[in-house]
Design a protein around this motif. Structure first.
Motif, short mmCIF file in Angstrom:
data_model
loop_
_atom_site.label_atom_id
_atom_site.label_comp_id
_atom_site.label_asym_id
_atom_site.label_seq_id
_atom_site.Cartn_x
_atom_site.Cartn_y
_atom_site.Cartn_z
N LEU A 71 0.45 10.43 -30.97
CA LEU A 71 -0.49 10.98 -32.28
C LEU A 71 -1.90 11.16 -31.99
O LEU A 71 -2.42 12.39 -32.45
N TYR A 97 11.40 6.50 -35.70
CA TYR A 97 11.01 5.60 -36.53
C TYR A 97 11.80 5.70 -37.97
O TYR A 97 11.57 5.21 -38.83
N ARG A 135 -0.77 1.62 -32.30
CA ARG A 135 0.79 1.52 -33.03
C ARG A 135 0.66 0.54 -34.35
O ARG A 135 -0.14 -0.30 -34.66
P1 ADP Z 1 4.33 5.78 -30.33
O1 ADP Z 1 5.26 6.20 -31.03
O2 ADP Z 1 4.24 5.74 -29.08
O3 ADP Z 1 3.85 4.32 -30.78
P2 ADP Z 1 2.11 7.67 -31.62
O4 ADP Z 1 0.89 7.83 -31.30
O5 ADP Z 1 3.37 8.66 -31.71
O6 ADP Z 1 2.81 6.67 -30.60
O7 ADP Z 1 2.56 6.92 -33.13
C1 ADP Z 1 1.61 5.87 -33.32
C2 ADP Z 1 2.12 4.87 -34.30
O8 ADP Z 1 2.33 5.68 -35.53
C3 ADP Z 1 3.58 4.54 -34.20
O9 ADP Z 1 3.27 3.35 -33.26
C4 ADP Z 1 4.10 4.16 -35.39
O10 ADP Z 1 3.60 2.82 -35.94
C5 ADP Z 1 3.38 5.30 -36.56
N1 ADP Z 1 4.25 6.25 -36.66
C6 ADP Z 1 4.21 7.40 -36.08
N2 ADP Z 1 5.13 8.43 -36.57
C7 ADP Z 1 5.77 7.59 -37.42
C8 ADP Z 1 6.94 7.99 -38.57
N3 ADP Z 1 7.27 9.13 -38.52
N4 ADP Z 1 7.30 6.85 -39.29
C9 ADP Z 1 6.53 5.87 -39.44
N5 ADP Z 1 5.71 5.34 -38.39
C10 ADP Z 1 5.27 6.34 -37.77
#
Ligand code: ADP
Length: 372
Positions: free
Chosen positions: A332, A270, A313
Motif C-alpha cells: 500500500l 484478507y 501491517r
Molecule cells: P501486506 O499485505 O504485505 O501486509 P500492504 O501494504 O498491502 O502490505 O497492506 C498493509 C496492511 O493493511 C496489511 O498488513 C493489512 O493489515 C491491511 N490491509 C490491506 N488491505 C486490506 C484488506 N483488504 N482488508 C483488511 N486489511 C487490509
C-alpha cells in the motif's frame, strides 16, 4: 516592590530558596547580594546566608570569569540585559542578568543562575542517539537495496528456466507432480513480487521511482487485471461493474496495474473466509474512481491511514488465524506513492474488524484537449 520590608524579603527569599537546579539573587548598585538562594548553591554545601552582603561573583575563583560576571552585573544598572554561560568545577552554568525597575528606575539587579549540566548531557546523548539511528537506517537502506538487486538477477533466471522446463514436461507429470510444479511457480512469483516491492521502496526513498506515462484506458486495464485475478482464488466470487464510456487518463500502465493488482490481491488475501469481491470503475466529471470492496477481516478505523505507511501491517492480523496471512507491509505504501505521482488519491474505508474493507483509487481524467 522594594526589598527593604521584611515581608518582601521573605517572599523573594522563599522564591529563591525553591528555585530548582539553580540560584537566584538580587543585588544592589555596589553589586552586593541582598538575597541569594537556590538549590544549586545549597547542593554545593554553601550557606546562602554567608553570601548575603558579598559581591556578585565573589565565590568564583577564576579572576577573569569573576570580572566578566561583575561587568555584566554592573551593566544591568544601565538598563541592559545579559546572558552568559560558563563552566565552573566541571558544571555548566547559564547566568541571566536582568534589571529590576521600580518607577522606571533600575533599583536592583537580578541574576538567575541555571545549572545546565544535565540538560546539555541529555542533549548530547540525544544527538548521539539520533546520529546512530540515522546511520542504522542508512545501513538498512543500503543493505535492502543491495540485497534486492542481487536477488533479482538470479531469480529472474530461475523463473525463466522453470517456466521453460514446466512447459516441456508438464504433460508427462502426474497430478501430484503437477501440483508441486504449480506450487514452485507460485512461490517464485511471490518471491519476485517481494523483491520488486523492496526495490520500489528503495526507489521511493531515493526519489528515483519514475513513470512512463501515456494515454490509457482504466476500464481496459482493470478488466485485464481481473482476467488474471479470477484464477487466484476458488473461494471468492467477483462482481465487476464498469462504466460504458472509455476512461482515458494520462498514466503509467505498468505502475497502475501494480496498484490494482495489489489492492485486489489484498481483498482476496484478507478475506480468508471467501465471499464476493466487488470491483467497480466509475467515471465522474473530471476523474475516475476504482473501488474494490471485500467481505474480509476489516480494518480498525483508527488504522485506516496508518496502513499506507512503510512496513505497516494492521492490528487486524493479530488474531490467531489472521497472523498466518503473510506480507511485508510495503504494497500500500508503494501503491499510494504511485497514485500520488499520478495526482490521484487512494484511501481505505471499513466499518471495523470483521466488517470488510473498501479501497478507492481516484485518478484525474485526461483533459479532452490533450487527447492523443
Ligand atoms: P501486506 O499485505 O504485505 O501486509 P500492504 O501494504 O498491502 O502490505 O497492506 C498493509 C496492511 O493493511 C496489511 O498488513 C493489512 O493489515 C491491511 N490491509 C490491506 N488491505 C486490506 C484488506 N483488504 N482488508 C483488511 N486489511 C487490509
Amino acid at each position: 516592590m522594594p526589598l527593604t520590608t521584611p515581608q518582601t524579603r521573605q517572599l523573594y527569599g522563599v522564591i529563591a530558596q525553591h528555585f530548582p537546579r539553580g540560584t537566584i539573587a538580587a543585588y544592589d548598585r555596589d553589586l552586593r547580594y541582598l538575597i541569594i538562594d537556590g538549590q544549586a548553591i545549597r547542593e554545593l554545601g554553601i550557606d546562602p546566608e554567608s553570601l548575603t552582603g558579598q559581591m556578585v561573583g565573589s565565590n568564583i575563583e577564576d579572576e577573569q570569569t569573576r570580572l566578566e560576571l561583575q561587568e555584566h552585573a554592573r551593566a544591568v544598572f544601565s538598563d541592559e540585559q545579559f546572558h552568559f554561560e560558563h563552566d565552573i568545577d566541571g558544571r555548566h552554568y547559564r547566568f541571566d542578568f536582568v534589571p529590576v525597575k521600580i518607577d522606571q528606575i533600575v533599583q536592583y539587579g537580578l541574576v538567575v543562575v541555571y545549572d545546565m549540566t544535565e540538560e546539555i548531557a541529555l542533549k548530547n546523548d540525544l544527538k548521539i542517539s539520533l546520529e546512530q539511528t540515522k546511520n542504522a537506517l542508512q545501513v538498512r537502506d543500503k543493505f535492502m537495496a543491495i540485497a534486492a538487486h542481487e536477488l533479482k538477477t538470479p531469480l529472474t533466471t530461475i523463473i525463466g528456466y522453470t517456466q521453460l522446463i514446466a512447459s516441456k514436461i508438464r504433460d508427462r507429470l502426474d497430478d501430484r507432480e503437477q501440483k508441486m510444479l504449480q506450487n514452485v511457480l507460485i512461490q517464485e512469483a511471490k518471491l519476485n513480487n517481494m523483491i520488486s516491492s523492496l526495490l520500489d521502496l528503495t526507489r521511493i526513498e531515493h526519489g528515483t521511482l519514475s513513470l512512463r506515462t501515456g494515454p490509457m484506458d482504466v476500464v481496459i486495464l482493470v478488466r485485464d487485471v481481473m482476467v488474471d485475478m479470477r484464477f487466484n482464488s476458488e473461494h471468492h466470487t467477483f462482481l465487476e461493474e464498469y462504466t460504458r464510456d472509455s476512461v482515458i487518463i494520462e498514466g503509467d500502465q505498468d505502475r497502475l496495474e501494480q496498484v490494482f493488482r495489489n489492492i485486489i490481491m489484498n481483498a482476496i488475501k484478507y478475506s480468508p473466509g471467501g465471499g464476493p469481491i466487488s470491483v467497480s470503475v466509475r467515471k465522474l466529471q473530471n476523474e475516475v474512481t476504482v473501488t474494490v470492496t471485500d467481505p474480509g477481516i476489516g480494518i480498525p478505523r483508527n488504522e485506516l491511514s496508518r496502513i499506507f505507511e512503510e512496513f505497516s501491517r494492521g492490528s487486524n492480523l493479530s488474531g490467531t488465524t489472521n497472523t498466518q496471512i503473510s506480507g511485508m507491509g510495503i504494497g500500500l505504501f508503494v501503491s499510494r506513492e504511485i497514485v500520488h505521482m499520478h495526482d490521484g488519491a487512494i484511501y481505505a474505508a471499513s466499518e471495523g474488524l470483521g466488517h470488510g474493507s473498501c479501497f478507492t483509487v481516484i485518478l484525474p481524467l485526461r483533459k479532452s484537449n490533450d487527447t492523443a
